[in-house]
Design an enzyme around this catalytic site. Structure first.
Site, PDB file in Angstrom:
ATOM      1  N   ASN A  70     -10.613  -2.947  -6.187  1.00  0.00           N
ATOM      2  CA  ASN A  70      -9.789  -2.002  -6.952  1.00  0.00           C
ATOM      3  C   ASN A  70     -10.344  -1.678  -8.340  1.00  0.00           C
ATOM      4  O   ASN A  70      -9.945  -0.687  -8.949  1.00  0.00           O
ATOM      5  CB  ASN A  70      -8.337  -2.501  -7.076  1.00  0.00           C
ATOM      6  CG  ASN A  70      -7.539  -2.414  -5.797  1.00  0.00           C
ATOM      7  OD1 ASN A  70      -6.617  -3.188  -5.547  1.00  0.00           O
ATOM      8  ND2 ASN A  70      -7.868  -1.451  -4.936  1.00  0.00           N
ATOM      9  N   ASP A  75       0.826  -1.214   0.000  1.00  0.00           N
ATOM     10  CA  ASP A  75       0.000   0.000   0.000  1.00  0.00           C
ATOM     11  C   ASP A  75       0.857   1.260   0.000  1.00  0.00           C
ATOM     12  O   ASP A  75       1.951   1.268   0.563  1.00  0.00           O
ATOM     13  CB  ASP A  75      -0.900  -0.037   1.249  1.00  0.00           C
ATOM     14  CG  ASP A  75      -1.990   1.013   1.194  1.00  0.00           C
ATOM     15  OD1 ASP A  75      -2.282   1.538   0.100  1.00  0.00           O
ATOM     16  OD2 ASP A  75      -2.561   1.318   2.256  1.00  0.00           O
TER      17      ASP A  75
HETATM   18  C1  FPP Z   1      -2.085   0.192  -3.266  1.00  0.00           C
HETATM   19  O1  FPP Z   1      -1.575   1.522  -3.255  1.00  0.00           O
HETATM   20  C2  FPP Z   1      -1.478  -0.545  -4.363  1.00  0.00           C
HETATM   21  C3  FPP Z   1      -2.174  -1.132  -5.381  1.00  0.00           C
HETATM   22  C4  FPP Z   1      -3.639  -1.071  -5.507  1.00  0.00           C
HETATM   23  C5  FPP Z   1      -1.459  -1.841  -6.466  1.00  0.00           C
HETATM   24  C6  FPP Z   1      -0.280  -2.680  -6.041  1.00  0.00           C
HETATM   25  C7  FPP Z   1       0.400  -3.175  -7.252  1.00  0.00           C
HETATM   26  C8  FPP Z   1       1.720  -3.210  -7.430  1.00  0.00           C
HETATM   27  C9  FPP Z   1       2.701  -2.803  -6.395  1.00  0.00           C
HETATM   28  C10 FPP Z   1       2.252  -3.744  -8.716  1.00  0.00           C
HETATM   29  C11 FPP Z   1       2.667  -5.182  -8.506  1.00  0.00           C
HETATM   30  C12 FPP Z   1       2.986  -5.828  -9.764  1.00  0.00           C
HETATM   31  C13 FPP Z   1       2.858  -7.176  -9.943  1.00  0.00           C
HETATM   32  C14 FPP Z   1       3.263  -7.762 -11.230  1.00  0.00           C
HETATM   33  C15 FPP Z   1       2.303  -8.060  -8.902  1.00  0.00           C
HETATM   34  P1  FPP Z   1      -2.602   2.719  -3.410  1.00  0.00           P
HETATM   35  O2  FPP Z   1      -2.770   3.037  -4.835  1.00  0.00           O
HETATM   36  O3  FPP Z   1      -3.883   2.369  -2.686  1.00  0.00           O
HETATM   37  O4  FPP Z   1      -1.855   3.871  -2.663  1.00  0.00           O
HETATM   38  P2  FPP Z   1      -2.518   5.083  -1.869  1.00  0.00           P
HETATM   39  O5  FPP Z   1      -3.301   4.465  -0.737  1.00  0.00           O
HETATM   40  O6  FPP Z   1      -1.322   5.841  -1.392  1.00  0.00           O
HETATM   41  O7  FPP Z   1      -3.360   5.837  -2.848  1.00  0.00           O
END
Ligand code: FPP
Length: 235
Positions: free
Chosen positions: A63, A15
């Site tokens: 998501n 996250d």
């Molecule tokens: C949450 O951060 C993260 C995600 C919804 C996506 C996670 C995906 C990756 C790290 C890519 C991984 C790649 C592979 C191939 C598995 P957020 O967007 O909710 O962050 P925020 O809370 O700060 O907005």
């Protein structure tokens, strides 16, 4: 100093990509790109230090409600990084499995997922579970439905149902429950991650955004885990 115990199964809620991007005055997609880079780094490090099962939360069933542009960017990253994973995790003897409703993805991504699973199936090192289109409640409902189907078909008697049998209907069948679950980014929520399996997991929350989470932070989480006394409901 006594040897530290490496938890057999570690789960991480990746996250904070969006906040990382904002902090660096970049679009959210760049935060996910940085997060995907870090996914490689941390996976390799976990395998190197002897973690046996690593479960990473990459995309939840919730998501899909993000703006189409962001969902599109994530799908593109999954394709790029899964192709790379196919190459570099293979060299490290890592077996990749997917947990979640992968049929919800576009056909080309589903094809790639199958390819990665099949190619890495003979690997005997760490098992990397990628939770994609995953939700803990959906997993439990799916397991209950599969059990009901088996019961209706006479393959199993309802009276046989216990926790051990039920867990064999989950995506994680045959794998140990997580010992340690880490959530970077400062949030202190489980967010529908491994709801059944987390019953006795130790939780560690860090105020670090996922793209900034370093191998040393995994070590730090493991040290905290080692300082805890697990009682599993006993005394
Ligand atoms: C949450 O951060 C993260 C995600 C919804 C996506 C996670 C995906 C990756 C790290 C890519 C991984 C790649 C592979 C191939 C598995 P957020 O967007 O909710 O962050 P925020 O809370 O700060 O907005």
């Amino acid at each position: 100093m006594p040897e530290r115990e490496i938890p057999a199964h570690v789960g991480i809620i990746m996250d904070g990509n969006g906040r990382w991007a904002k902090k660096h005055f970049q679009p959210r997609s760049m935060g996910h790109r940085a997060g995907a880079q870090n996914f490689r780094t941390i996976t390799r490090y976990a395998s190197k230090i002897g973690v046996k099962h690593l479960t990473l939360y990459a995309f939840s069933t919730e998501n899909w409600s993000r703006p189409a542009e962001e969902v599109g960017a994530l799908m593109g990253l999954f394709k790029d990084y899964l192709r790379e994973a196919l190459r570099d995790f293979m060299d490290e003897n890592i077996r990749v499995r997917f947990i979640g409703d992968v049929e919800g993805f576009a056909p080309d991504l589903q094809e790639l997922i199958r390819e990665v699973e099949e190619a890495s199936a003979p690997k005997t090192g760490m098992v990397l579970n990628l939770a994609m289109n995953y939700g803990g409640r959906a997993e439990i409902v799916r397991a209950a439905a599969a059990f009901a189907r088996d019961a209706q078909a006479g393959r199993v008697a309802p009276s046989q149902l216990d926790e051990g049998l039920f867990s064999r209907y989950l995506y994680t069948a045959g794998q140990p429950d997580p010992d340690l679950i880490i959530r970077p980014s400062g949030e202190q929520r489980i967010s529908n991650f491994l709801l059944w399996q987390c019953a006795y997991a130790e939780f560690v929350y860090f105020d670090i955004l996922w793209p900034d989470f370093k191998p040393q932070d995994l070590d730090r989480a493991i040290d905290i885990y080692n300082s805890r006394q697990r009682r599993f409901g006993g005394v």
